[in-house]
Design a protein around this motif. Structure first.
Motif, mmCIF file in Angstrom:
data_model
loop_
_atom_site.group_PDB
_atom_site.id
_atom_site.type_symbol
_atom_site.label_atom_id
_atom_site.label_comp_id
_atom_site.label_asym_id
_atom_site.label_seq_id
_atom_site.Cartn_x
_atom_site.Cartn_y
_atom_site.Cartn_z
ATOM 1 N N ILE A 33 24.342 61.869 79.391
ATOM 2 C CA ILE A 33 25.277 62.622 78.549
ATOM 3 C C ILE A 33 24.786 62.584 77.110
ATOM 4 C CG2 ILE A 33 27.669 62.854 77.792
ATOM 5 C CD1 ILE A 33 28.512 61.342 80.323
ATOM 6 N N ALA A 34 24.573 63.765 76.527
ATOM 7 C CA ALA A 34 24.016 63.876 75.180
ATOM 8 C C ALA A 34 24.970 64.647 74.279
ATOM 9 C CB ALA A 34 22.664 64.570 75.219
ATOM 10 N N ARG A 35 24.969 64.289 73.003
ATOM 11 C CA ARG A 35 25.824 64.967 72.022
ATOM 12 C C ARG A 35 24.965 65.796 71.075
ATOM 13 N NH1 ARG A 35 30.109 62.013 67.871
ATOM 14 N NH2 ARG A 35 31.042 63.950 67.048
ATOM 15 N N THR A 36 24.410 66.855 71.614
ATOM 16 C CA THR A 36 23.680 67.833 70.796
ATOM 17 C C THR A 36 24.273 69.204 71.117
ATOM 18 O OG1 THR A 36 21.971 68.056 72.495
ATOM 19 C CG2 THR A 36 21.591 66.422 70.779
ATOM 20 N N GLY A 37 23.609 70.266 70.797
ATOM 21 C CA GLY A 37 24.174 71.567 71.120
ATOM 22 C C GLY A 37 23.445 72.700 70.452
ATOM 23 N N TYR A 38 23.895 73.924 70.793
ATOM 24 C CA TYR A 38 23.200 75.128 70.342
ATOM 25 C C TYR A 38 24.207 76.180 69.894
ATOM 26 C CZ TYR A 38 19.393 78.628 70.566
ATOM 27 O OH TYR A 38 18.455 79.580 70.280
ATOM 28 N N THR A 39 25.369 75.716 69.411
ATOM 29 C CA THR A 39 26.434 76.651 69.062
ATOM 30 C C THR A 39 26.957 76.479 67.641
ATOM 31 O OG1 THR A 39 28.158 75.147 69.862
ATOM 32 C CG2 THR A 39 27.232 76.711 71.463
ATOM 33 N N GLY A 40 26.570 75.390 66.953
ATOM 34 C CA GLY A 40 27.138 75.105 65.647
ATOM 35 C C GLY A 40 28.444 74.344 65.732
ATOM 36 N N GLU A 41 28.866 73.992 66.963
ATOM 37 C CA GLU A 41 30.084 73.202 67.170
ATOM 38 C C GLU A 41 29.709 71.851 67.766
ATOM 39 O OE1 GLU A 41 32.939 74.232 66.077
ATOM 40 O OE2 GLU A 41 32.253 76.257 65.582
#
Length: 360
Positions: free
Chosen positions: A183-191
């Motif tokens: 489980i990772a806390r990154t992203g590609y949405t700006g949220e």
């Protein structure tokens, strides 16, 4: 027929409009791209991103190997699970791909783009014989991205106590394993949000559970407008093998120190710096009616022309926005050619929305 993720049949059952993306049959939307966009900005949604390429790198020379291959420096990963964003360069300083690298208990985990899978795997194997490393492509995994301001709270209610505790403690740009899930806390949405890598056999049931709990499925259409509003590059549009990170708003991903680290492409980037970086990637805002699209010409008075790399209507802003590569000295105004006519645009920092807040 393109490649399919383990969720392909489920996407069809949910009424998804499918599209080709980098050779994969992926959901474009499930009814309304704009509604899906707002769902992520205001609450949260779930994306199937199982088409992305995951490679585990191990062995005695894993760190030295990645120090050579990546423009960013994995020595910065000083905590278990900490993540780093980097580009992979060719000898000419062009971008072969952008990726995330996590420090794991057994080495490193790379997550790169689906469209570049064969190229990046080939690049890794080409350079690995000089190092004592092992490369393990993880085709056995599926990846779900749960993104939005309510993502962590809602997901925590649907997982085991141990996984909920991990989600609570997880820092931004960190990923940890629990019970066979990463489980990772990154992203590609700006949220804010999470990416869950799990055995492929678990994915359909969990996706169903998320949707049943009110977390809407989100397609690639909204994923693109969300990342554009956040000012995040898309490989193949905003950067590729023909351009360097220095002209792609990615100079921050290049770790110059220590000076002795001879990463691939370093000499080419140093030469570009010495001769002067000719252009930059900026944001554009169209204040009039119309839509900015990739490849439209950008005219900057007295400096010459540039080009839009990504453009679309931005649902959060209610305006058309774009990323564009323009001459380095470009100021606050420019013009874009749309169907043979020139329209004024405002030049801004390449970040329009972050954590639900409009920045322009």
């Amino acid at each position: 027929m393109g490649q399919r993720t383990p969720l392909y049949a489920l996407h069809l059952a949910m009424g998804a409009k499918m599209t080709d993306f980098g050779g994969w049959e992926m959901p474009l939307h499930y009814g309304s791209q704009v509604e899906e966009h707002h769902q992520v900005r205001q609450e949260c949604g779930v994306f199937d991103v199982s088409h992305m390429c995951v490679v585990d790198v191990g062995g005695a020379n894993a760190e030295a190997f990645l120090k050579h291959l990546l423009a960013n420096d994995v020595a910065r990963l000083d905590l278990p699970g900490k993540a780093l964003y980097s580009v992979v360069l060719n000898e000419q300083g062009g971008v072969l791909d952008d990726l995330l690298v996590y420090l794991t208990a057994s080495g490193y985990r790379l997550v790169s783009n689906a469209s570049t899978r064969e190229k990046i795997l080939g690049w890794l194997h080409l350079h690995s014989p000089s190092f004592d490393v092992t490369l393990h492509e993880r085709r056995d995994l599926a990846i779900l991205a749960i993104q939005g301001p309510q993502a962590r709270a809602k997901l925590s209610q649907l997982v085991t106590v141990a996984r909920a505790a991990l989600i609570k403690e997880l820092k931004p740009f960190q990923g940890l394993e629990e019970g066979g899930w990463f489980i990772a806390r990154t992203g590609y949405t700006g949220e804010d949000g999470l990416e869950v890598m799990m055995p492929a056999d678990d994915a359909a049931d969990f996706f169903n559970e998320l949707v049943g709990a009110g977390i809407a499925p989100i397609g690639l259409g909204a994923r693109d407008t969300l990342r554009l509003e956040a000012g995040l590059n898309l490989y193949g549009q905003d950067m590729d093998e023909t351009v360097s990170p220095l002209v792609s708003n990615l100079a921050w991903t290049v770790a110059w120190e220590p000076a002795s680290r001879a990463f691939i492409g370093r000499a080419a980037l140093e030469a570009q710096l010495a001769s002067g970086v000719p252009s930059k990637l900026v944001g554009l805002v169209l204040e009039e009616r119309g839509v900015l699209r990739a490849h439209q010409v950008v005219r900057v008075e007295g400096l010459g022309d540039g080009e839009i790399t990504s453009g679309s209507f931005a649902p959060t802003l209610g305006k058309s926005i774009a990323l564009a590569r323009v001459p380095m000295a470009t100021g606050e105004r420019a013009e874009v050619e749309i169907r043979g006519k020139w329209f004024p645009v405002r030049v801004v920092r390449a970040q329009f929305v972050r954590h639900g807040k409009v920045l322009i």
